[in-house]
Enzyme design. Structure first.
Site, short mmCIF file in Angstrom:
data_model
loop_
_atom_site.label_atom_id
_atom_site.label_comp_id
_atom_site.label_asym_id
_atom_site.label_seq_id
_atom_site.Cartn_x
_atom_site.Cartn_y
_atom_site.Cartn_z
N ASP A 180 0.82 -1.21 0.00
CA ASP A 180 0.00 0.00 0.00
C ASP A 180 0.85 1.25 0.00
O ASP A 180 0.66 2.15 0.82
CB ASP A 180 -0.96 -0.04 1.19
N TYR B 129 -1.74 3.97 -6.30
CA TYR B 129 -2.94 4.73 -5.94
C TYR B 129 -3.29 5.76 -7.01
O TYR B 129 -3.75 6.86 -6.72
CB TYR B 129 -2.83 5.38 -4.56
N ASN C 104 -6.28 -4.24 -4.69
CA ASN C 104 -7.53 -3.73 -5.26
C ASN C 104 -7.32 -2.44 -6.06
O ASN C 104 -8.04 -2.17 -7.02
CB ASN C 104 -8.57 -3.51 -4.17
N HIS D 130 -2.60 -9.77 -1.10
CA HIS D 130 -2.97 -8.39 -0.71
C HIS D 130 -3.89 -8.35 0.51
O HIS D 130 -3.56 -7.73 1.51
CB HIS D 130 -3.59 -7.64 -1.90
N HIS E 65 -11.47 -3.42 6.81
CA HIS E 65 -11.54 -4.57 5.90
C HIS E 65 -11.90 -5.88 6.58
O HIS E 65 -11.56 -6.95 6.09
CB HIS E 65 -10.22 -4.72 5.12
N HIS F 176 -3.11 -4.20 2.39
CA HIS F 176 -4.52 -3.80 2.40
C HIS F 176 -4.93 -3.00 3.62
O HIS F 176 -5.51 -1.92 3.50
CB HIS F 176 -5.41 -5.04 2.24
N VAL F 177 -4.66 -3.53 4.82
CA VAL F 177 -4.95 -2.79 6.05
C VAL F 177 -3.75 -1.87 6.31
O VAL F 177 -2.62 -2.34 6.37
CB VAL F 177 -5.17 -3.76 7.23
N HIS F 178 -4.02 -0.59 6.45
CA HIS F 178 -2.92 0.39 6.54
C HIS F 178 -2.38 0.47 7.95
O HIS F 178 -2.61 1.43 8.70
CB HIS F 178 -3.40 1.76 6.04
FE LIG Z 1 -5.88 -2.45 -0.65
#
Ligand SMILES: [Fe+2]
Ligand SMILES: *[C@@H]1O[C@H](CO)[C@@H](O)[C@H](O)[C@H]1NC(C)=O
Length: 428
Positions: free
Chosen positions: A147, A177, A207, A291, A301, A330-332
């Site tokens: 990410d 992004y 994603n 991911h 999420h 995925h999870v920041h």
């Molecule tokens: Fe993501």
């Protein structure tokens, strides 16, 4: 001052010190930054150069030029002397009103291990680049962050990674992004070039790479697949969205959360065949990147199909193959689990680590489910990056570095034992 007072102050000072370590102030997110083409480059100059491993001793060199130019790489082992050369192919893509530059793809080699190669690309090769090939045997060091995005946080995380002396970079998805606005893919390519042109960058998708818009752009992963060609062909996969590769001592699975992962799908069948080919004498370590995390105690999420259904489909395969670690994004935030299988602690299970903390503009995921589940060992919503040093066939050192107001501070570390080396686990 009496001794009593001195000891009281010492205890108070220590408590304050502990307090400030524990209640680290979470920084706000930072905006997307735009990285322009540098003034000394023009429309025929190679830009966004990045490299990736191909097979045992080849390297793919990828770059973009605005104009159509030759797909040629000249290279050699001393600066300014290019005794070798290779040619490759070019592609480009359209996305709504945007037309990409010429995306060049050249595989060079065979290369000698542990050697610095100097190279230049294209027909207007004003810049010389160099990279170091991987070691012939363990130890080997990976750097890791998911990410990433392209903000001030990304920039400082990249600086920390650059100074970590890593051999191979691993990204568990969500790169630029760009989020449909394609010029940001070019900006991202320029942002990462100083690192990605000097060490192989191996990525899998998230994603944010899908970029499908119903009716107007019905194809998925157009930019990602064009710009980040990974060595899927060499691992018997028929999709750039999942593949594996090997470096000395380590077999790395790059799995795809946003392409079919169900039992019987092409990805599932490929994974089954790929795991069957692993030789633990040659690569004692088997790690995977994905991911969407299969284990996660952050509120962000929770319960997503890509996490829940993918885990249900594939966890058994990884468990029976004694995969050592699964890294996710995925999870920041950062989170490390104990060895688990099917939701429970398991001495022969896989360690799960979420490292989705590269620094993107969406900011941190700072809410957690409470109380903390027993299987979650360490969790913290901060930006940062990971370093995974595989020392030998039995031991590897994992370190998480928090991006602490632009300083790199090691905040979690653990020695991991190899599962193939564990007499209680290696008899399948
Ligand atoms: Fe993501
Ligand atoms: C592997 O590395 C660990 C940690 O440095 C060390 O304790 C162990 O003895 C090493 N094992 C072998 C076989 O060299």
């Amino acid at each position: 001052m009496s001794l009593k007072w001195i000891s009281f102050l010492a205890v108070l000072g220590f408590a304050l010190f502990l307090d400030c370590v524990l209640c680290y102030d979470r920084p706000p997110s930072r905006d997307l930054i735009w990285v322009p083409l540098s003034d000394d480059l023009d429309s025929s100059s190679p830009q966004q150069v990045h490299i990736s491993l191909v097979g045992e001793n080849n390297m793919r060199i990828s770059w973009i030029t605005e104009d159509a130019t030759e797909s040629k790489v000249e290279y050699g082992t001393s600066s300014g002397k290019y005794d070798l050369s290779a040619t490759g192919s070019t592609n480009s893509y359209k996305y709504l009103m945007y037309k990409s530059g010429e995306i060049h793809d050249v595989v060079i080699g065979p290369l000698k291990a542990e050697t610095v190669y100097y190279y230049r690309c294209g027909s207007n090769p004003v810049r010389e680049f160099s990279f170091k090939t991987r070691p012939t045997q363990l130890p080997i060091k990976f750097a890791m962050a998911g990410d990433l995005g392209q903000t001030g946080w990304t920039d400082s995380t990249l600086k920390h990674i650059a100074s970590s002396n890593y051999d191979v970079m691993l990204i568990p998805g969500d790169l630029s992004y760009a989020d449909l606005y394609q010029p940001f893919w070019d900006s991202f390519g320029r942002l990462v070039e100083p690192l990605a042109s000097t060490r192989p960058w191996m990525v899998t998708h998230g994603n944010h790479e899908v970029e499908k818009i119903p009716v107007v752009h019905s194809e998925s992963f157009t930019a990602y697949n064009s710009r980040w060609h990974m060595p899927f062909e060499e691992s018997g996969s028929n999709s750039n969205l999942y593949y594996s590769f090997e470096v000395p001592g380590v077999h790395v699975l790059m799995l795809g959360s946003y392409t079919d992962f169900s039992n019987g799908s092409p990805q599932y069948k490929w994974l089954e065949e790929d795991l069957a080919k692993v030789n633990r004498n040659k690569t004692p370590w088997v790690i995977a990147l994905v991911h969407a995390p299969w284990y996660n105690t952050n509120s962000a999420h929770q319960g997503e199909g890509e996490s829940v259904e993918m885990r249900k489909s594939m966890e058994g395969l990884l468990y029976r193959a004694r995969v050592d670690i699964v890294f996710a994004g995925h999870v920041h935030a950062y989170e490390r689990f104990t060895r688990v299988y099917d939701g429970k602690p398991d001495a022969c299970g896989t360690v799960h680590i979420t490292i989705g903390d590269g620094g993107n503009r969406e900011g941190l995921a700072s809410e957690y489910n409470d109380p903390k589940e027993e299987i979650s060992i360490f969790r913290e919503a901060s930006f940062g990056h990971g370093q995974f040093e595989v020392v030998n066939g039995s031991h590897a050192l994992w370190k998480w570095h928090r991006n602490d107001d632009d300083e790199s501070v090691m905040a979690d570390s653990v020695w991991l034992r190899n599962l193939a080396d564990d007499p209680n686990c290696n008899k399948l």
